[in-house]
Design a protein around this motif. Structure first.
Motif, PDB file in Angstrom:
ATOM      1  N   VAL A 173      10.942 -12.094   5.754  1.00 22.17           N
ATOM      2  CA  VAL A 173      10.894 -10.757   5.178  1.00 22.17           C
ATOM      3  C   VAL A 173       9.623 -10.046   5.619  1.00 22.17           C
ATOM      4  CG1 VAL A 173      10.740  -9.461   3.013  1.00 22.17           C
ATOM      5  CG2 VAL A 173      12.273 -11.429   3.181  1.00 22.17           C
ATOM      6  N   ASN A 174       9.762  -8.779   6.000  1.00 22.41           N
ATOM      7  CA  ASN A 174       8.613  -7.947   6.362  1.00 22.41           C
ATOM      8  C   ASN A 174       8.145  -7.197   5.120  1.00 22.41           C
ATOM      9  OD1 ASN A 174       6.935  -5.776   7.304  1.00 22.41           O
ATOM     10  ND2 ASN A 174       7.788  -6.067   9.349  1.00 22.41           N
ATOM     11  N   LEU A 175       6.871  -7.319   4.792  1.00 20.87           N
ATOM     12  CA  LEU A 175       6.345  -6.697   3.580  1.00 20.87           C
ATOM     13  C   LEU A 175       6.509  -5.182   3.571  1.00 20.87           C
ATOM     14  CD1 LEU A 175       3.022  -8.699   3.086  1.00 20.87           C
ATOM     15  CD2 LEU A 175       5.087  -8.855   1.692  1.00 20.87           C
ATOM     16  N   ASP A 176       6.569  -4.561   4.752  1.00 23.30           N
ATOM     17  CA  ASP A 176       6.642  -3.102   4.820  1.00 23.30           C
ATOM     18  C   ASP A 176       8.062  -2.563   4.706  1.00 23.30           C
ATOM     19  OD1 ASP A 176       3.888  -2.740   5.139  1.00 23.30           O
ATOM     20  OD2 ASP A 176       4.017  -3.093   7.297  1.00 23.30           O
ATOM     21  N   ASP A 177       9.044  -3.438   4.803  1.00 21.29           N
ATOM     22  CA  ASP A 177      10.431  -2.971   4.800  1.00 21.29           C
ATOM     23  C   ASP A 177      10.883  -2.584   3.392  1.00 21.29           C
ATOM     24  OD1 ASP A 177      10.621  -3.360   7.488  1.00 21.29           O
ATOM     25  OD2 ASP A 177      11.726  -5.261   7.341  1.00 21.29           O
ATOM     26  N   PRO A 178      11.533  -1.419   3.246  1.00 20.53           N
ATOM     27  CA  PRO A 178      12.132  -1.081   1.951  1.00 20.53           C
ATOM     28  C   PRO A 178      13.303  -2.013   1.683  1.00 20.53           C
ATOM     29  CG  PRO A 178      12.828   0.487   3.622  1.00 20.53           C
ATOM     30  CD  PRO A 178      11.810  -0.403   4.275  1.00 20.53           C
ATOM     31  N   PHE A 179      13.667  -2.175   0.414  1.00 21.37           N
ATOM     32  CA  PHE A 179      14.790  -3.039   0.085  1.00 21.37           C
ATOM     33  C   PHE A 179      15.628  -2.405  -1.010  1.00 21.37           C
ATOM     34  CE2 PHE A 179      10.992  -4.431  -2.130  1.00 21.37           C
ATOM     35  CZ  PHE A 179      11.380  -4.538  -3.457  1.00 21.37           C
ATOM     36  N   THR A 180      16.912  -2.693  -0.954  1.00 19.95           N
ATOM     37  CA  THR A 180      17.853  -2.152  -1.940  1.00 19.95           C
ATOM     38  C   THR A 180      17.803  -2.979  -3.213  1.00 19.95           C
ATOM     39  OG1 THR A 180      19.313  -1.381  -0.168  1.00 19.95           O
ATOM     40  CG2 THR A 180      20.261  -1.573  -2.381  1.00 19.95           C
TER      41      THR A 180
ATOM     42  N   LEU B  26       7.165  -1.942  -1.243  1.00 22.15           N
ATOM     43  CA  LEU B  26       5.882  -2.478  -1.684  1.00 22.15           C
ATOM     44  C   LEU B  26       4.750  -1.855  -0.884  1.00 22.15           C
ATOM     45  CD1 LEU B  26       3.987  -4.546  -3.088  1.00 22.15           C
ATOM     46  CD2 LEU B  26       4.488  -6.087  -1.183  1.00 22.15           C
ATOM     47  N   GLN B  27       3.763  -1.296  -1.587  1.00 23.35           N
ATOM     48  CA  GLN B  27       2.551  -0.801  -0.950  1.00 23.35           C
ATOM     49  C   GLN B  27       1.466  -1.855  -1.147  1.00 23.35           C
ATOM     50  OE1 GLN B  27       2.265   1.915   0.904  1.00 23.35           O
ATOM     51  NE2 GLN B  27       4.369   2.584   0.527  1.00 23.35           N
ATOM     52  N   PHE B  28       1.152  -2.576  -0.073  1.00 22.66           N
ATOM     53  CA  PHE B  28       0.169  -3.652  -0.142  1.00 22.66           C
ATOM     54  C   PHE B  28      -1.209  -3.085  -0.465  1.00 22.66           C
ATOM     55  CE2 PHE B  28      -3.144  -6.162   1.896  1.00 22.66           C
ATOM     56  CZ  PHE B  28      -2.872  -7.442   1.446  1.00 22.66           C
ATOM     57  N   GLU B  29      -1.949  -3.802  -1.322  1.00 22.38           N
ATOM     58  CA  GLU B  29      -3.289  -3.355  -1.706  1.00 22.38           C
ATOM     59  C   GLU B  29      -4.367  -4.344  -1.271  1.00 22.38           C
ATOM     60  OE1 GLU B  29      -5.621  -2.760  -5.893  1.00 22.38           O
ATOM     61  OE2 GLU B  29      -3.647  -1.820  -5.726  1.00 22.38           O
ATOM     62  N   SER B  30      -4.223  -5.599  -1.677  1.00 17.49           N
ATOM     63  CA  SER B  30      -5.249  -6.584  -1.339  1.00 17.49           C
ATOM     64  C   SER B  30      -4.688  -7.984  -1.517  1.00 17.49           C
ATOM     65  CB  SER B  30      -6.491  -6.408  -2.231  1.00 17.49           C
ATOM     66  OG  SER B  30      -6.153  -6.630  -3.596  1.00 17.49           O
ATOM     67  N   ALA B  31      -5.398  -8.974  -0.971  1.00 18.94           N
ATOM     68  CA  ALA B  31      -4.965 -10.367  -1.103  1.00 18.94           C
ATOM     69  C   ALA B  31      -6.171 -11.284  -0.993  1.00 18.94           C
ATOM     70  CB  ALA B  31      -3.938 -10.715  -0.030  1.00 18.94           C
ATOM     71  N   THR B  32      -6.031 -12.466  -1.591  1.00 25.67           N
ATOM     72  CA  THR B  32      -7.080 -13.481  -1.506  1.00 25.67           C
ATOM     73  C   THR B  32      -6.455 -14.849  -1.296  1.00 25.67           C
ATOM     74  OG1 THR B  32      -7.091 -13.861  -3.900  1.00 25.67           O
ATOM     75  CG2 THR B  32      -8.636 -12.205  -3.057  1.00 25.67           C
ATOM     76  N   VAL B  33      -7.213 -15.729  -0.674  1.00 25.02           N
ATOM     77  CA  VAL B  33      -6.866 -17.144  -0.579  1.00 25.02           C
ATOM     78  C   VAL B  33      -8.044 -17.906  -1.152  1.00 25.02           C
ATOM     79  CG1 VAL B  33      -6.372 -19.093   0.932  1.00 25.02           C
ATOM     80  CG2 VAL B  33      -5.375 -16.848   1.437  1.00 25.02           C
ATOM     81  N   ALA B  34      -7.801 -18.661  -2.223  1.00 27.29           N
ATOM     82  CA  ALA B  34      -8.870 -19.372  -2.937  1.00 27.29           C
ATOM     83  C   ALA B  34      -9.982 -18.412  -3.335  1.00 27.29           C
ATOM     84  CB  ALA B  34      -9.403 -20.512  -2.088  1.00 27.29           C
ATOM     85  N   GLY B  35      -9.610 -17.183  -3.687  1.00 29.79           N
ATOM     86  CA  GLY B  35     -10.577 -16.199  -4.148  1.00 29.79           C
ATOM     87  C   GLY B  35     -11.278 -15.434  -3.050  1.00 29.79           C
ATOM     88  N   VAL B  36     -11.026 -15.779  -1.791  1.00 31.68           N
ATOM     89  CA  VAL B  36     -11.678 -15.110  -0.663  1.00 31.68           C
ATOM     90  C   VAL B  36     -10.739 -14.042  -0.106  1.00 31.68           C
ATOM     91  CG1 VAL B  36     -12.675 -15.414   1.629  1.00 31.68           C
ATOM     92  CG2 VAL B  36     -12.968 -17.196  -0.114  1.00 31.68           C
ATOM     93  N   PRO B  37     -11.190 -12.787   0.021  1.00 32.29           N
ATOM     94  CA  PRO B  37     -10.319 -11.733   0.543  1.00 32.29           C
ATOM     95  C   PRO B  37      -9.817 -12.047   1.953  1.00 32.29           C
ATOM     96  CG  PRO B  37     -12.274 -10.780  -0.475  1.00 32.29           C
ATOM     97  CD  PRO B  37     -12.520 -12.260  -0.390  1.00 32.29           C
ATOM     98  N   VAL B  38      -8.540 -11.757   2.194  1.00 37.24           N
ATOM     99  CA  VAL B  38      -7.938 -11.944   3.515  1.00 37.24           C
ATOM    100  C   VAL B  38      -7.163 -10.681   3.868  1.00 37.24           C
ATOM    101  CG1 VAL B  38      -7.763 -14.457   3.335  1.00 37.24           C
ATOM    102  CG2 VAL B  38      -5.861 -13.021   2.551  1.00 37.24           C
ATOM    103  N   PRO B  39      -6.991 -10.410   5.170  1.00 40.25           N
ATOM    104  CA  PRO B  39      -6.244  -9.219   5.574  1.00 40.25           C
ATOM    105  C   PRO B  39      -4.748  -9.364   5.318  1.00 40.25           C
ATOM    106  CG  PRO B  39      -6.894 -10.495   7.498  1.00 40.25           C
ATOM    107  CD  PRO B  39      -7.572 -11.121   6.323  1.00 40.25           C
ATOM    108  N   LYS B  40      -4.064  -8.246   5.354  1.00 35.34           N
ATOM    109  CA  LYS B  40      -2.637  -8.194   5.074  1.00 35.34           C
ATOM    110  C   LYS B  40      -1.829  -9.107   5.986  1.00 35.34           C
ATOM    111  CE  LYS B  40       1.209  -4.881   5.019  1.00 35.34           C
ATOM    112  NZ  LYS B  40       1.560  -3.447   5.202  1.00 35.34           N
ATOM    113  N   PHE B  41      -2.210  -9.206   7.285  1.00 30.16           N
ATOM    114  CA  PHE B  41      -1.383  -9.973   8.206  1.00 30.16           C
ATOM    115  C   PHE B  41      -1.350 -11.457   7.861  1.00 30.16           C
ATOM    116  CE2 PHE B  41      -5.357 -10.640  10.542  1.00 30.16           C
ATOM    117  CZ  PHE B  41      -5.225 -11.935  11.019  1.00 30.16           C
TER     118      PHE B  41
END
Length: 203
Positions: free
Chosen positions: A177-184, A143-158
């Motif tokens: 689970v780590n978002l950056d880890d590849p998975f089979t 997964l290549q993270f792009e963006s995220a929001t909480v209640a419509g407000v942008p938040v960082p990946k962490f």
């Protein structure tokens, strides 16, 4: 189907994790959920059969089938504090996943007390959405993270990593689970092509 169901982590990993959507018509959701289950059964059957050279099975899963399955079949099995998961298949590998999440539970479980941690200021049950690109080849996906929001407000990946980490803790993944880890990919799936409104599973 419950006994052979893919884990929630796998399902979310394949489809990941825009806006709250209206509750689906129960009849339509049931129909879509049943169609999804039939297709997953076929994917599993192919995965267990002897491979045939140059015979790459393809199964198309529609966005409505995925969301019907999430609404009808997965709702009762979600971790406490997570409700109303939905997926939007945007095309070119991009997908958005959303759920309403109990952030009080996450904050307390993670000990997020630092004034520099955005989770310290988030309270109650709020819609959390994340958009990213699923890249897959030769049975491995990332997964290549792009963006995220909480209640419509942008938040960082962490922030999303803390939420995913908390809710995906298991005996196999004690830290989640780590978002950056590849998975089979399961069932000898070679790749997943995410197009607008549907995903093509190639085995």
């Amino acid at each position: 189907m419950r006994g052979s169901r893919w884990s929630l982590g796998t399902l979310l990993g394949l489809l990941l994790a825009a806006g709250l959507y209206a509750a689906p018509d129960p009849t339509v959701a049931r129909r879509d959920a049943d169609a999804f289950k039939v297709k997953v059964a076929e994917i599993s059957r192919r995965g267990g059969a002897a491979p045939v050279a140059a015979d790459h099975g393809r199964t198309t899963l529609t966005e409505s089938e995925v969301n019907g399955y999430l609404a009808v079949e997965v709702a009762d099995d979600l971790p406490s504090g997570v409700v109303s998961p939905t997926v939007s298949l945007l095309g070119q590998g991009r997908t958005t996943g959303q759920a309403v999440v109990d952030l009080d539970r996450v904050r307390q479980g993670m000990g997020a007390t630092s004034v520099l941690n955005p989770l310290s200021y988030l309270r109650g049950r709020l819609p959390v959405a994340a958009t990213g690109t699923i890249e897959s080849k030769d049975g491995i996906a990332r997964l290549q993270f792009e963006s995220a929001t909480v209640a419509g407000v942008p938040v960082p990946k962490f922030v999303i990593q803390q939420i995913v980490g908390y809710y995906s803790k298991s005996e196999r993944y004690p830290s989640g689970v780590n978002l950056d880890d590849p998975f089979t990919l399961p069932a000898r799936i070679r790749e997943i092509k995410v197009e607008r409104g549907h995903a093509i599973v190639v085995q």
